[in-house]
Design a protein around this motif. Sequence first.
Motif, mmCIF file in Angstrom:
data_model
loop_
_atom_site.group_PDB
_atom_site.id
_atom_site.type_symbol
_atom_site.label_atom_id
_atom_site.label_comp_id
_atom_site.label_asym_id
_atom_site.label_seq_id
_atom_site.Cartn_x
_atom_site.Cartn_y
_atom_site.Cartn_z
ATOM 1 N N UNK A 1 0.809 -1.223 0.000
ATOM 2 C CA UNK A 1 0.000 0.000 0.000
ATOM 3 C C UNK A 1 0.845 1.277 0.000
ATOM 4 N N UNK A 2 2.075 1.192 0.467
ATOM 5 C CA UNK A 2 2.932 2.388 0.526
ATOM 6 C C UNK A 2 3.987 2.382 -0.563
ATOM 7 N N UNK A 3 3.795 1.574 -1.575
ATOM 8 C CA UNK A 3 4.779 1.478 -2.656
ATOM 9 C C UNK A 3 4.875 2.797 -3.427
ATOM 10 N N UNK A 4 6.082 3.084 -3.906
ATOM 11 C CA UNK A 4 6.289 4.298 -4.719
ATOM 12 C C UNK A 4 6.674 3.948 -6.156
ATOM 13 N N UNK A 5 6.643 2.670 -6.494
ATOM 14 C CA UNK A 5 6.978 2.235 -7.852
ATOM 15 C C UNK A 5 5.761 2.366 -8.749
ATOM 16 N N UNK A 6 5.913 3.061 -9.845
ATOM 17 C CA UNK A 6 4.799 3.342 -10.745
ATOM 18 C C UNK A 6 4.157 2.065 -11.274
ATOM 19 N N UNK A 7 4.949 1.114 -11.701
ATOM 20 C CA UNK A 7 4.431 -0.135 -12.267
ATOM 21 C C UNK A 7 3.633 -0.908 -11.228
ATOM 22 N N UNK A 8 4.168 -1.002 -10.015
ATOM 23 C CA UNK A 8 3.482 -1.730 -8.927
ATOM 24 C C UNK A 8 2.165 -1.058 -8.560
ATOM 25 N N UNK A 9 2.165 0.257 -8.522
ATOM 26 C CA UNK A 9 0.950 0.997 -8.175
ATOM 27 C C UNK A 9 -0.135 0.825 -9.238
ATOM 28 N N UNK A 10 0.277 0.819 -10.505
ATOM 29 C CA UNK A 10 -0.696 0.635 -11.598
ATOM 30 C C UNK A 10 -1.361 -0.732 -11.511
ATOM 31 N N UNK A 11 -0.562 -1.765 -11.251
ATOM 32 C CA UNK A 11 -1.107 -3.121 -11.125
ATOM 33 C C UNK A 11 -1.983 -3.253 -9.879
ATOM 34 N N UNK A 12 -1.586 -2.577 -8.813
ATOM 35 C CA UNK A 12 -2.380 -2.590 -7.584
ATOM 36 C C UNK A 12 -3.747 -1.955 -7.811
ATOM 37 N N UNK A 13 -3.776 -0.847 -8.557
ATOM 38 C CA UNK A 13 -5.047 -0.178 -8.867
ATOM 39 C C UNK A 13 -5.952 -1.084 -9.705
ATOM 40 N N UNK A 14 -5.357 -1.833 -10.636
ATOM 41 C CA UNK A 14 -6.138 -2.780 -11.442
ATOM 42 C C UNK A 14 -6.731 -3.859 -10.540
ATOM 43 N N UNK A 15 -5.957 -4.317 -9.560
ATOM 44 C CA UNK A 15 -6.438 -5.323 -8.607
ATOM 45 C C UNK A 15 -7.545 -4.750 -7.722
ATOM 46 N N UNK A 16 -7.387 -3.506 -7.300
ATOM 47 C CA UNK A 16 -8.406 -2.856 -6.459
ATOM 48 C C UNK A 16 -9.733 -2.738 -7.211
ATOM 49 N N UNK A 17 -9.672 -2.458 -8.508
ATOM 50 C CA UNK A 17 -10.905 -2.374 -9.303
ATOM 51 C C UNK A 17 -11.613 -3.727 -9.349
ATOM 52 N N UNK A 18 -10.850 -4.801 -9.392
ATOM 53 C CA UNK A 18 -11.450 -6.146 -9.381
ATOM 54 C C UNK A 18 -12.060 -6.455 -8.016
ATOM 55 N N UNK A 19 -11.413 -5.980 -6.951
ATOM 56 C CA UNK A 19 -11.969 -6.138 -5.600
ATOM 57 C C UNK A 19 -13.287 -5.381 -5.484
ATOM 58 N N UNK A 20 -13.283 -4.145 -5.963
ATOM 59 C CA UNK A 20 -14.495 -3.318 -5.896
ATOM 60 C C UNK A 20 -15.638 -3.948 -6.703
ATOM 61 N N UNK A 21 -15.300 -4.513 -7.855
ATOM 62 C CA UNK A 21 -16.316 -5.139 -8.694
ATOM 63 C C UNK A 21 -16.943 -6.337 -7.995
ATOM 64 N N UNK A 22 -16.111 -7.132 -7.312
ATOM 65 C CA UNK A 22 -16.601 -8.326 -6.608
ATOM 66 C C UNK A 22 -17.471 -7.964 -5.402
ATOM 67 N N UNK A 23 -17.076 -6.868 -4.715
ATOM 68 C CA UNK A 23 -17.796 -6.466 -3.502
ATOM 69 C C UNK A 23 -18.923 -5.460 -3.760
ATOM 70 N N UNK A 24 -19.057 -5.036 -5.001
ATOM 71 C CA UNK A 24 -20.107 -4.047 -5.324
ATOM 72 C C UNK A 24 -21.473 -4.664 -5.119
ATOM 73 N N UNK A 25 -22.402 -3.890 -4.494
ATOM 74 C CA UNK A 25 -23.748 -4.432 -4.254
ATOM 75 C C UNK A 25 -24.509 -4.722 -5.532
ATOM 76 N N UNK A 26 -24.143 -4.072 -6.643
ATOM 77 C CA UNK A 26 -24.811 -4.321 -7.911
ATOM 78 C C UNK A 26 -24.371 -5.633 -8.510
#
Length: 366
Positions: A341-366
């Motif tokens: 969560x505290x990473x400063x590497x651009x590549x790692x952060x981009x992949x983390x954001x892609x993973x977070x979107x998948x988490x949000x999609x799975x947990x979304x009430x819709x």
Amino acid sequence: MNNEHKFAHNVAHFGLCSRFVFRWGHFDLRTFAFRAKMRECDVAKANERKCEDATAKKLAEKATKALYEVLKKGRFHNLSVQCQLDLFDKIVQPILLYGCEVWGFSNIAIIERIHLKFCKLLLHLKQSTPDFMIYGELGRYPLEIQIKTRIISYWSRILTGKDTKIAKLIYDLGICMNHEIGGKIPWYENIKNILNNCGLSNIWINQTIHNSQWLKAKIKLTLVDQFKQNWQSILQSSPKALNYRIYKEELKFEYYFDTLSKKDAITFCRFRTCNHHLPIESGRWANIPRHERFCAHCNKCEIGDEFHYILSCNSLQQERKQCLSNINIKIKNAISFKFIMASTKHCSLRKLCAFIRKINKKCSPG
């Protein structure tokens, strides 16, 4: 108005605007005038407080219009978060703080609400997002610090000014009046409290300033330090910051706002500040006890918070391998969570954001 009040009013008014001293024998008639005015002090003070609050509200209304214009232009031109914050400081803030040296002792919570509202709209966060998270992510400080600093700066200019100036004459008479009525004039008491809280009571007692620039810098530095201490205290004690304080240790502008695209930066910021539909948050809306807000997508019977979905949830194992393949997460503890969560590497952060979107999609009430 009876003759006594008329006489008191005329002596007070003329005494403030001239160098003449009115005496009856050895008795200073200006003192008599102020004592006569004390009867009207409570009513006048209440009206003054209403007037100052009304001033803050009017400025807040004007600043709100400017706020939406800044956001509108920022989105149209796709300006960075840092740039839009700079526009707020140069366009909206001067409107909010106009004349605050005079009315700054009133209810300034109205002013700070506009500041926080802008920050939350800028980051697409809920208005219920804790304030300490907003300050922490953007490295911002309350406008109260600037208001108090400007009040002290204005006061020091009066105090070090020429004795023949109208402002200095009125100030000296006001000090006498404030002493006579037991410290009931809000502006004077506000200055006294600021100095006391900053450990500079001797300056108020002596009414002497040797270096105005030093005093202004000292007040600002002390107020900033006090706010940082208070921010750390809230961070460590807030139940909502149980995971947040793992990866957020100091109050500063976050690196990811400058490196990620706006879409990714907003996604990451919302996840960090509990603006999501994970069970830890949605369970709170349903009044479910914290220890019962389990993840519904796996059989681990663990609390469905950010830590669980980033490192542990079985239902996201495949997605985790795809997005976090470059991160060694064999050991699932707070250190690994902070590293991600505290990473400063651009590549790692981009992949983390892609993973977070998948988490949000799975947990979304819709």
